[in-house]
Design an enzyme around this catalytic site. Structure first.
Site, mmCIF file in Angstrom:
data_model
loop_
_atom_site.group_PDB
_atom_site.id
_atom_site.type_symbol
_atom_site.label_atom_id
_atom_site.label_comp_id
_atom_site.label_asym_id
_atom_site.label_seq_id
_atom_site.Cartn_x
_atom_site.Cartn_y
_atom_site.Cartn_z
ATOM 1 N N ILE A 136 -6.668 -9.641 11.186
ATOM 2 C CA ILE A 136 -5.695 -10.704 10.879
ATOM 3 C C ILE A 136 -4.269 -10.167 11.001
ATOM 4 C CG2 ILE A 136 -7.340 -11.906 9.416
ATOM 5 C CD1 ILE A 136 -5.917 -10.823 6.959
ATOM 6 N N THR B 186 -4.004 -6.799 10.587
ATOM 7 C CA THR B 186 -4.173 -5.594 9.791
ATOM 8 C C THR B 186 -4.386 -4.364 10.644
ATOM 9 O OG1 THR B 186 -6.381 -6.533 9.646
ATOM 10 C CG2 THR B 186 -5.033 -6.647 7.694
ATOM 11 N N VAL C 31 -4.808 -0.725 1.520
ATOM 12 C CA VAL C 31 -3.368 -0.521 1.355
ATOM 13 C C VAL C 31 -2.576 -1.806 1.601
ATOM 14 C CG1 VAL C 31 -2.840 0.180 3.741
ATOM 15 C CG2 VAL C 31 -1.575 1.195 1.854
ATOM 16 N N GLU D 243 -2.656 -4.805 0.407
ATOM 17 C CA GLU D 243 -2.197 -5.605 -0.730
ATOM 18 C C GLU D 243 -1.377 -4.775 -1.700
ATOM 19 O OE1 GLU D 243 -5.483 -9.095 -0.602
ATOM 20 O OE2 GLU D 243 -5.776 -7.625 -2.169
#
Lengths: 730, 168
Positions: free
Chosen positions: A466, A468, A688, A690
């Protein structure tokens, strides 16, 4: 592969590919516009029609009538689907509110119809002709007004020692209440789907973070067998939790396609998204901290109120307070009110993000009461064990190191302890700090790895990327494990016909999904060694070859013309129960506040993170700076304005729901501390994405206080909240 | 109605509903899906393309208003095998995450450097009679119509700055 004992040395530790700042392998596609997002699979479907969603115009009540004649007669219209003609629909397990209203309406902009037409323009035009009459009902829309009706929920509740007694007798006390507003994910790509039926089989190209959940819930909603639903989601234009679950675009595309007997595309219109989908619920948080004169916490209590649709859940804003600081007497409690606003649900770092917005201001206030430096106050209240169960250590916890490193790198010693002291022309300057904390969750994750006759490796898993960096870190993992360069690895993601993965959520994706790929690669390595007659413990996979003793075979030869394939999943055992696994960080911020207007500008930002092995420092850093940016939004501008009379979020588009833009964000610095966590997975990594958001807004709030001497406890900190109390202009 | 315009150097003849936006003409009729629809209301910048060398939001203009125009989209700047310097800089500096705003950011970036070169002032240009500088503040101000919810701004400014310095 079961992961139930701490990881020992394994091929990942070579760090030839893993841990390197590799450019994204999908970067060339994304930067040239060649990466296909949900609405763009024009090669896969032919002759598709367009669906346009009609949203409910009331927040609660009943549809008393729908006049569809004009819409049906409009040029190009192929079908109008409503609850009346959609057939019996179930509800997804992960959905609180239904995805098609009728006759009951549960929230504003809940879908009431989808209009399908030959062209987008025709569908949009005909959608305006759908006439709906409603009987509105009274609803509850105001959290503050519903606060006293909120009921206690067991989730996240804890009590250790005698909180009330210890707090009452603590020499230094803080009892303060903070509020955080409803927030919207506001990802750039709208929720979108293309649905195509082949007999009783359904394929949906969609934008979804959790393919397995999505496919299951779509089948459940349509009352059809799970195995007849296929979801495909190779690129996702942002999610932040907003695409964790099945949403109405997929359901309306499927229903519209069935009715029109054509593939149908549906993208939620931007002005519908905020009220139609989920949001991060607002909170009211009361925090009480009692310390001795030495600054050691003796009592810490955190209560939070939030609201949701009937059957929904609370925003778990007290979670971090159970684990972040020491103190023998503790209390956490959530209360949930029934509200008829749109469905509240997970948004990036649910719980911890709003929880730390409050807790880390409270810590700043407490440090001031004690006359202590806010860094030192946090350092002396560190704990290396779960404070509720001191027999349970943290797997790795470097909060103190994060704070110390950050203070040194940021020039924290230049901060004036007294607020309102630093000036630069018309700017009041201030520095703020906050701790970052987010639990490390682990999820079962599967993958299939194929080795072909050219010595190339293909990984397939329903994991999603997404933004990431999943494509890249999965390729790095497979390259490291199989001993090939990253250009020999192809990664295929986001298809429900691939092995089910952890998916993208709760910052569990990177660690869990790469661990699943690790497991499949171990199986493949063993199969290769067996085939070659090597002892698999001796086999070395390196430079495209397998070696054992003085024998060496290329992977291409080993695979042979037919190739080899292995599939496995990582399954996590009790280590996450025996050890508290969390990620830590410290945020440092410098702001300028215009002494005349109260306008806040962020001048510098630094995050220091300790989050296990960093699989790719380049993409991980981007996760953190992106989260810091979202934290700026939370601190200064993001707020869904509730119309408490009509029951909806008023600012429901990107013009009115303000998020940070280029001009709001300075250069950002990120430091990752060296860390491996053998308790988390064979990758020794943790989440990591969030963590980077947790604490940012409070660091900004504390910096503003340091600049102005005006404490604002209600987010976002807009200039109207401190303008009348700013220091006099000299 | 019938019309034609030039997209990435190629003449395209179309027959379109008068209500069709330039963005939908590109995405749905020409299948040039690099230009993104984020809001369809001119709020996010994901649909930024260049028309006659100037950047515009393709969602805020009707296709029929562009008879004969020269349009450049992200696909016209470069391809995966032959990246435009700005595309390469975005990859190098990780100036994106989900990638959805990225084509708009890149089209805007290319146009912004041209605007600064042409001496067009912005809100943060202190002296309207002087040439605007290639500063981070100028870049940030001019790029603020392109929202990136993933928050890659700091990296995007690094990427643009590098390309600007190469050009200088």
């Amino acid at each position: 592969m079961k992961f139930d004992t701490p990881a020992t040395t394994n091929p990942i530790d070579q760090l030839k590919v893993v841990g390197q700042p590799v450019d994204r392998i999908d970067g060339r596609l994304k930067t040239t516009g060649q990466a296909p997002y949900a609405y763009e699979h024009n090669d896969a479907v032919r002759d598709h029609a367009y669906g346009y969603v009609v949203g409910a115009a009331i927040a609660k009540g009943r549809i008393t009538g729908m006049d569809l004649r004009a819409a049906r007669a409009a040029p190009g219209v192929l079908a109008v689907v409503t609850a009346e003609n959609a057939g019996a629909l179930g509800k997804g397990r992960m959905n609180t509110a239904r995805l098609l209203a009728g006759p009951e309406v549960d929230h504003y902009h809940q879908a009431v119809a989808v209009v399908v037409a030959e062209t987008f323009e025709q569908a949009r035009d005909a959608a305006q002709m759908v006439q709906v009459s409603y009987a509105g009902a009274e609803g509850a829309f105001d959290l503050a007004a519903a606060r006293d009706l909120a009921e206690k929920v067991d989730q996240s509740a804890s009590a250790t020692g005698d909180f009330e007694g210890a707090f009452a007798t603590a020499p230094v006390q803080l009892d303060a209440t903070y509020t955080t507003p409803d927030q919207s994910h506001a990802m750039m790509e709208p929720h979108a789907s293309i649905a195509a039926w082949d007999g009783d089989r359904l394929v949906v190209w969609t934008s979804n973070q959790m393919i397995e959940w999505g496919a299951g819930d779509l089948a459940r909603t349509l009352n059809m067998p799970r195995e007849k639903v296929r979801l495909i989601s190779p690129f996702i234009g942002g999610g932040f939790g907003g695409k964790l679950f099945l949403r109405t675009d997929a359901v309306m595309a499927a229903l519209g396609s069935r009715a029109a007997r054509r593939p149908v595309k549906v993208a939620l219109q931007r002005p519908l998204m905020i009220n139609n989908t989920t949001h991060r619920p607002a909170t009211i948080q009361r925090i009480r901290i009692g310390t001795g004169r030495d600054g050691r916490i003796v009592a810490i209590g955190h209560e939070s109120w939030s609201g949701d649709q009937p059957g929904g859940g609370p925003e778990t804003a007290v979670d971090q307070t159970r684990l972040l600081y020491t103190g023998a007497n503790r209390l956490t409690q959530l209360r949930l009110a029934v509200l008829d606003l749109p469905e509240g649900n997970a948004m990036r770092a649910p719980g911890e993000a709003p929880g730390l917005m409050a807790l880390e201001i409270a810590m700043d206030e407490m440090a001031e009461k004690l006359g202590m430096d806010p860094v030192e106050f946090r350092v002396i209240n560190d704990t290396q064990v779960d404070p509720n169960d001191t027999s349970r250590p943290f797997s790795r916890r470097q909060l103190v190191e994060c704070l110390r490193t950050g203070a040194e790198q940021f020039g924290w010693s230049r901060r004036s302890a007294r607020p309102g002291q630093a000036r630069e022309g018309s700017w009041l300057l201030g520095m703020g700090v906050a701790a970052a904390f987010r639990n490390n969750l682990v999820m079962t994750s599967g993958a299939r790895v194929r080795l072909d006759g050219r010595g190339e490796v293909t990984v397939e898993t329903d994991m999603t990327d997404i933004g990431t960096g999943s494509y890249t870190i999965i390729a790095q993992t497979a390259a490291e494990m199989m001993g090939v360069t990253i250009d020999k690895v192809t990664v295929r993601l986001g298809d429900s016909s691939f092995p089910a993965s952890a998916g993208s959520g709760g910052q569990w994706g990177a660690n869990s999904s790469t661990a699943g790929v690790y497991a499949a690669c171990v199986k493949l390595r063993n199969a290769v060694a067996r085939k070659l007659g090597f002892n698999s413990a001796d086999a070395v996979f390196e430079d495209g070859q397998v070696r054992a003793g003085n024998r060496s075979v290329t992977l291409a030869e080993a695979a042979g013309g037919e190739g080899m394939v292995a599939e496995d999943a990582i399954e996590f055992g009790e280590l996450s129960k025996r050890f508290q696994q969390s990620t830590f960080g410290a945020h440092f911020v410098e702001v300028g506040v215009d002494a005349a207007t109260g306008e806040v500008r962020i001048r510098r930002m630094l995050a220091v993170c300790a989050a296990g092995r960093i699989l790719n420092p380049k993409t991980a850093r981007s996760q953190v700076i992106g989260a810091m940016t979202m934290g700026v939004g939370g601190a200064l501008m993001e707020e869904l304005a509730v119309d408490t009379r009509r029951g909806f979020f008023v600012n429901h588009d990107l013009a009115a729901y303000e998020v940070p833009v280029h001009a709001d964000i300075p250069h950002q610095e990120v430091i990752f501390l060296d860390e491996v966590d053998p308790m988390s997975s064979p990758m020794k990594a943790k989440g990591v994405g969030e963590l980077g958001l947790c604490g940012v807004a409070a660091a900004i709030a504390n910096a503003i206080y340091n600049a102005t001497g005006v404490r604002v406890r209600d987010y976002p900190i807009t200039l109207d909240k401190h303008l009348d109390r700013l220091p006099e202009l000299a | 109605m019938k019309l034609f315009f030039t997209v990435n150097g190629e003449r395209r003849d179309l027959e379109l509903d008068t209500r069709t936006t330039l963005l939908d003409a590109l995405r749905e009729h020409l299948h040039l899906t690099g230009s993104k629809k984020g809001c369809d209301h001119g709020q996010c910048g994901a649909c930024t393309v260049m028309v006659g060398g100037r950047r515009i939001n393709a969602c805020l203009t009707l296709a029929v208003m562009h008879q004969g125009d020269e349009i450049t989209t992200i696909e016209g700047l470069g391809s995966p095998d032959k990246l435009h310097p700005m595309q390469a800089a975005f990859v190098k500096h990780d100036g994106y995450q989900c990638g959805y705003c990225t084509p708009g950011q890149i089209c805007s970036s290319v146009a912004v450097l041209e605007e600064i070169k042409a001496g067009i002032p912005s809100h943060v240009t202190a002296d309207l009679n002087a040439r605007p500088g290639l500063t981070a503040d100028e870049i940030r101000e001019r790029m603020s119509g392109n929202i990136c919810r993933c928050g890659a701004y700091s990296n995007i400014v690094d990427a643009i700055t590098e390309v600007a310095e190469q050009q200088a």
